[in-house]
Design a protein around this motif. Structure first.
Motif, PDB file in Angstrom:
ATOM      1  N   THR A   1       5.788  -8.050  -6.783  1.00 31.50           N
ATOM      2  CA  THR A   1       4.791  -9.025  -6.410  1.00 31.50           C
ATOM      3  C   THR A   1       3.293  -8.824  -6.934  1.00 31.50           C
ATOM      4  OG1 THR A   1       4.155  -7.796  -4.388  1.00 31.50           O
ATOM      5  CG2 THR A   1       6.106  -9.380  -4.126  1.00 31.50           C
ATOM      6  N   GLU A   2       2.379  -9.929  -6.811  1.00 30.87           N
ATOM      7  CA  GLU A   2       1.219  -9.561  -7.303  1.00 30.87           C
ATOM      8  C   GLU A   2       0.381  -8.740  -6.454  1.00 30.87           C
ATOM      9  OE1 GLU A   2      -2.389 -12.616  -8.558  1.00 30.87           O
ATOM     10  OE2 GLU A   2      -0.793 -13.473  -7.746  1.00 30.87           O
ATOM     11  N   GLU A   3       0.579  -8.604  -5.168  1.00 29.69           N
ATOM     12  CA  GLU A   3      -0.057  -7.810  -4.463  1.00 29.69           C
ATOM     13  C   GLU A   3       0.417  -6.247  -4.653  1.00 29.69           C
ATOM     14  OE1 GLU A   3      -0.772  -7.144   0.492  1.00 29.69           O
ATOM     15  OE2 GLU A   3       0.870  -8.579  -0.451  1.00 29.69           O
TER      16      GLU A   3
ATOM     17  N   GLU B   1       1.085  -1.132   0.108  1.00 35.90           N
ATOM     18  CA  GLU B   1       0.020  -0.117  -0.126  1.00 35.90           C
ATOM     19  C   GLU B   1       0.845   1.305   0.027  1.00 35.90           C
ATOM     20  OE1 GLU B   1      -3.306   0.703  -0.037  1.00 35.90           O
ATOM     21  OE2 GLU B   1      -4.422  -1.356  -0.020  1.00 35.90           O
ATOM     22  N   ASN B   2       1.912   1.287   0.660  1.00 35.11           N
ATOM     23  CA  ASN B   2       2.765   2.390   0.796  1.00 35.11           C
ATOM     24  C   ASN B   2       3.725   2.620  -0.497  1.00 35.11           C
ATOM     25  OD1 ASN B   2       1.627   2.802   3.720  1.00 35.11           O
ATOM     26  ND2 ASN B   2       3.697   1.752   4.337  1.00 35.11           N
ATOM     27  N   GLU B   3       4.185   1.468  -0.865  1.00 41.14           N
ATOM     28  CA  GLU B   3       4.896   1.464  -1.932  1.00 41.14           C
ATOM     29  C   GLU B   3       4.281   2.049  -3.228  1.00 41.14           C
ATOM     30  OE1 GLU B   3       8.246  -1.963  -0.930  1.00 41.14           O
ATOM     31  OE2 GLU B   3       6.258  -2.371  -1.749  1.00 41.14           O
ATOM     32  N   ALA B   4       3.002   1.703  -3.332  1.00 45.34           N
ATOM     33  CA  ALA B   4       2.102   1.865  -4.538  1.00 45.34           C
ATOM     34  C   ALA B   4       1.653   3.518  -4.510  1.00 45.34           C
ATOM     35  CB  ALA B   4       0.817   0.969  -4.700  1.00 45.34           C
TER      36      ALA B   4
ATOM     37  N   PHE C   1       6.338 -11.265 -10.144  1.00 42.86           N
ATOM     38  CA  PHE C   1       5.433 -12.500  -9.885  1.00 42.86           C
ATOM     39  C   PHE C   1       3.836 -12.157 -10.288  1.00 42.86           C
ATOM     40  CE2 PHE C   1       9.397 -13.162  -7.356  1.00 42.86           C
ATOM     41  CZ  PHE C   1       9.408 -14.445  -7.544  1.00 42.86           C
ATOM     42  N   CYS C   2       3.867 -11.840 -11.426  1.00 38.27           N
ATOM     43  CA  CYS C   2       2.238 -11.615 -11.796  1.00 38.27           C
ATOM     44  C   CYS C   2       2.339 -11.928 -13.246  1.00 38.27           C
ATOM     45  CB  CYS C   2       2.006 -10.184 -11.774  1.00 38.27           C
ATOM     46  SG  CYS C   2       3.011  -8.934 -12.679  1.00 38.27           S
TER      47      CYS C   2
ATOM     48  N   ARG D   1      -1.545  -5.345  -7.868  1.00 39.77           N
ATOM     49  CA  ARG D   1      -2.827  -5.169  -7.774  1.00 39.77           C
ATOM     50  C   ARG D   1      -2.897  -3.682  -7.189  1.00 39.77           C
ATOM     51  NH1 ARG D   1      -3.494  -9.544  -5.122  1.00 39.77           N
ATOM     52  NH2 ARG D   1      -3.375  -8.754  -3.003  1.00 39.77           N
ATOM     53  N   VAL D   2      -2.235  -3.551  -6.058  1.00 37.37           N
ATOM     54  CA  VAL D   2      -2.568  -2.053  -5.431  1.00 37.37           C
ATOM     55  C   VAL D   2      -2.355  -1.093  -6.420  1.00 37.37           C
ATOM     56  CG1 VAL D   2      -1.963  -0.842  -3.307  1.00 37.37           C
ATOM     57  CG2 VAL D   2      -1.915  -3.238  -3.271  1.00 37.37           C
ATOM     58  N   LEU D   3      -1.165  -1.193  -7.217  1.00 36.21           N
ATOM     59  CA  LEU D   3      -0.890  -0.349  -7.947  1.00 36.21           C
ATOM     60  C   LEU D   3      -1.985   0.143  -9.113  1.00 36.21           C
ATOM     61  CD1 LEU D   3       2.919  -1.144  -8.998  1.00 36.21           C
ATOM     62  CD2 LEU D   3       1.941   1.356  -8.251  1.00 36.21           C
ATOM     63  N   LEU D   4      -2.561  -0.901  -9.488  1.00 29.58           N
ATOM     64  CA  LEU D   4      -3.777  -0.945 -10.510  1.00 29.58           C
ATOM     65  C   LEU D   4      -5.030  -0.070  -9.847  1.00 29.58           C
ATOM     66  CD1 LEU D   4      -3.578  -4.292 -12.388  1.00 29.58           C
ATOM     67  CD2 LEU D   4      -3.166  -1.983 -13.199  1.00 29.58           C
ATOM     68  N   GLN D   5      -5.138  -0.305  -8.505  1.00 24.87           N
ATOM     69  CA  GLN D   5      -6.336   0.433  -7.805  1.00 24.87           C
ATOM     70  C   GLN D   5      -5.830   1.776  -7.658  1.00 24.87           C
ATOM     71  OE1 GLN D   5      -6.245  -1.837  -4.013  1.00 24.87           O
ATOM     72  NE2 GLN D   5      -7.071  -3.636  -4.829  1.00 24.87           N
ATOM     73  N   GLN D   6      -4.666   2.126  -7.534  1.00 23.87           N
ATOM     74  CA  GLN D   6      -4.280   3.527  -7.372  1.00 23.87           C
ATOM     75  C   GLN D   6      -3.898   4.298  -8.517  1.00 23.87           C
ATOM     76  OE1 GLN D   6      -1.878   4.278  -4.066  1.00 23.87           O
ATOM     77  NE2 GLN D   6      -2.678   2.874  -2.788  1.00 23.87           N
ATOM     78  N   LEU D   7      -3.631   3.737  -9.599  1.00 22.66           N
ATOM     79  CA  LEU D   7      -3.131   4.530 -10.770  1.00 22.66           C
ATOM     80  C   LEU D   7      -4.446   5.051 -11.464  1.00 22.66           C
ATOM     81  CD1 LEU D   7      -0.499   2.127 -12.252  1.00 22.66           C
ATOM     82  CD2 LEU D   7      -0.132   4.700 -11.431  1.00 22.66           C
TER      83      LEU D   7
END
Length: 370
Positions: A268-270, A241-244, A299-300, A273-279
Motif C-alpha cells: 500500500t501507499e501507506e 507502522e509495525n510492518e515497516a 498501490f504506489c 510512506r512509513v518505510l521511507l520515513q524509517q529507512l
C-alpha cells in the motif's frame, strides 16, 4: 512496418493467449471502443470464429449514456455465436430491443443488477455487459468460457482497477489511456506512463520460494544464503507502522546478509510512506528485496519504488504482467487534443521499448520494433 501488422487484432492473435483484459485508467479513455474494435477486427480478419470469442466486464459497460457524466457511450453489439456474461435483467432489456440469446447457466456471485448469466448470442443487438464484481468469480467465468468452447475470453475492466490484469486472472492486458486522465495531455501521458512502469516491475528470482514458504503468512523474511535458517514471520498487529519497523529492523540486523521479504497481500501507499520515513538515508551495503505477488498488488507511484530502492529496498514481483499494447483516446470534453499530440506526449514519457501504441479510431500508431 505496416498498419495491419500492428493492428490490435493481429497483436492479440499472435500473442497466443486465452484470457485478455482491457484496463482503463479513468472514464472516457476509449476502453469500450477498443474492445468493440478488437472484437470486430478479430472476426473481420478471420483470426477467430464468433463462437471462439467471449466477453464480460468487471464493471458496467455498453450503456447508452454515462451515469456520471451524462455523455453518450459506445454500445456493444456482439455478433451471433459469441459468448457473453451479463445479468439476466440486461439480457431481457436487450431482447426487448430485438436481440436474442441462448441462456446457458447462472454463474456464481451477484451484482447490483442481479445474478450473472452465461449466454450465447443468437441474434445480434445492443446489450449492456455487467459481469462479476469479484476477481474469484471473474476467474470462474473465464473458466466457463473455455468449457463452452471459447478460445479467447475478453474482460472489459472496471475504471482504474488493475486487478483483471493480474496473471492469476488473465494472460495479458491492453492498457487503455486517454486525455481525460488529467488536465493536460502531458500530465495524462505522465500518469499513464507511471502505471505502465509499475506494471513492468521486475520479476524476482525468488518466485518459487515465495509460493512455497509459508504462503499463509502475510509477511516474512529469510536469508537465501543461509539455507539452514528458518524464515522469520511477522507476528505483530498488521499495521503499516509495525510492518515497516519490522522490515527495517531485519535489514539492520542482517546488514551483511542477503535479505528477502515476502509480502502476501498489497503493497500500500501507506506502507511505502512509513518505510521511507524509517529507512536510513544511507542504505546498508547489501540491498534487500521486497517481493509481492504481481504488479497489480502495488498501490504506489513508480517514483516511490525508486526512492525505496535508493534506500536499499528493491520491490519485485513473482510474476510479470504482460502488456500487449496501449490504446489512446485523445478526446475529452475538458479540452481539445489531437491524436498526434497525445501520442507524442505519451512517447516522451514511455521507455523506448514500450509496446505498440494505437489509436483505433484515427489509425495512428507507434511500434518500437517489427
Amino acid at each position: 512496418m505496416t498498419a495491419s501488422s500492428v493492428s490490435l487484432a493481429h497483436i492479440v492473435a499472435k500473442a497466443h493467449i486465452q484470457r485478455l483484459s482491457l484496463i482503463g485508467l479513468a472514464k472516457n479513455v476509449g476502453k469500450t471502443t477498443a474492445t468493440n474494435h478488437l472484437l470486430q477486427m478479430l472476426l473481420a480478419e478471420r483470426l477467430y470464429e464468433a463462437s471462439e470469442l467471449a466477453l464480460t466486464s468487471l464493471g458496467l459497460d455498453g450503456e447508452a449514456t454515462d451515469a456520471m457524466t451524462g455523455l453518450p457511450k459506445p454500445r456493444y453489439v456482439p455478433q451471433a455465436g459469441l459468448l457473453i456474461a451479463t445479468t439476466n435483467a440486461l439480457l431481457r432489456q436487450a431482447e426487448n430491443e430485438g436481440a436474442r440469446f441462448e441462456r446457458l447457466h447462472q454463474l456464481p456471485g451477484r451484482t447490483a443488477l442481479g445474478p450473472v448469466i452465461l449466454a450465447r448470442v443468437k441474434q445480434p443487438g445492443r446489450v449492456v455487459i455487467a459481469g462479476p464484481t469479484l476477481l474469484r468469480d471473474l476467474r470462474f467465468t473465464l473458466d466457463q468460457f473455455g468449457i463452452c468452447g471459447a478460445k479467447l475470453g475478453i474482460i472489459d475492466g472496471a475504471i482504474n482497477r488493475l486487478g483483471a490484469a493480474a496473471p492469476a486472472i488473465t494472460d495479458a492486458c491492453i492498457l487503455c489511456v486517454g486525455a481525460s486522465i488529467a488536465a493536460t495531455p502531458e500530465l495524462a501521458a505522465r500518469r499513464a506512463a507511471d502505471v505502465f512502469q509499475r506494471l513492468m516491475t521486475p520479476q524476482s528470482v525468488w518466485s518459487d520460494a515465495y509460493r512455497k514458504l509459508q504462503p499463509q503468512t502475510s509477511l516474512l523474511c529469510f536469508s537465501p544464503n543461509l539455507r539452514e535458517n528458518e524464515p522469520l514471520s511477522f507476528n505483530q498487529v498488521a499495521e503499516p507502522e509495525n510492518e515497516a519497523r519490522w522490515i527495517v529492523e531485519q535489514m539492520q540486523n542482517d546488514a551483511e546478509k542477503e535479505v528477502v521479504y515476502f509480502l502476501h497481500g498489497a503493497l500500500t501507499e501507506e506502507l511505502t510512506r512509513v518505510l521511507l520515513q524509517q529507512l536510513p538515508q544511507h542504505p546498508v551495503a547489501r540491498q534487500a528485496e521486497l517481493v509481492v505477488e504481481d504488479a497489480t498488488k502495488i498501490f504506489c507511484h513508480t517514483v516511490t519504488l525508486s526512492r525505496l530502492a535508493a534506500r536499499g529496498l528493491n520491490v519485485r514481483v513473482t510474476t510479470g504482467v504482460r502488456v500487449l499494447a496501449m490504446t489512446i483516446n485523445p478526446y475529452t470534453p475538458e479540452y481539445s487534443c489531437t491524436p498526434r499530440r497525445f501520442l507524442n506526449a505519451l512517447l516522451r514519457e514511455l521507455p523506448a521499448n514500450c509496446p505498440p501504441v494505437i489509436d483505433v479510431v484515427s489509425g495512428i500508431f507507434h511500434a518500437a520494433s517489427v
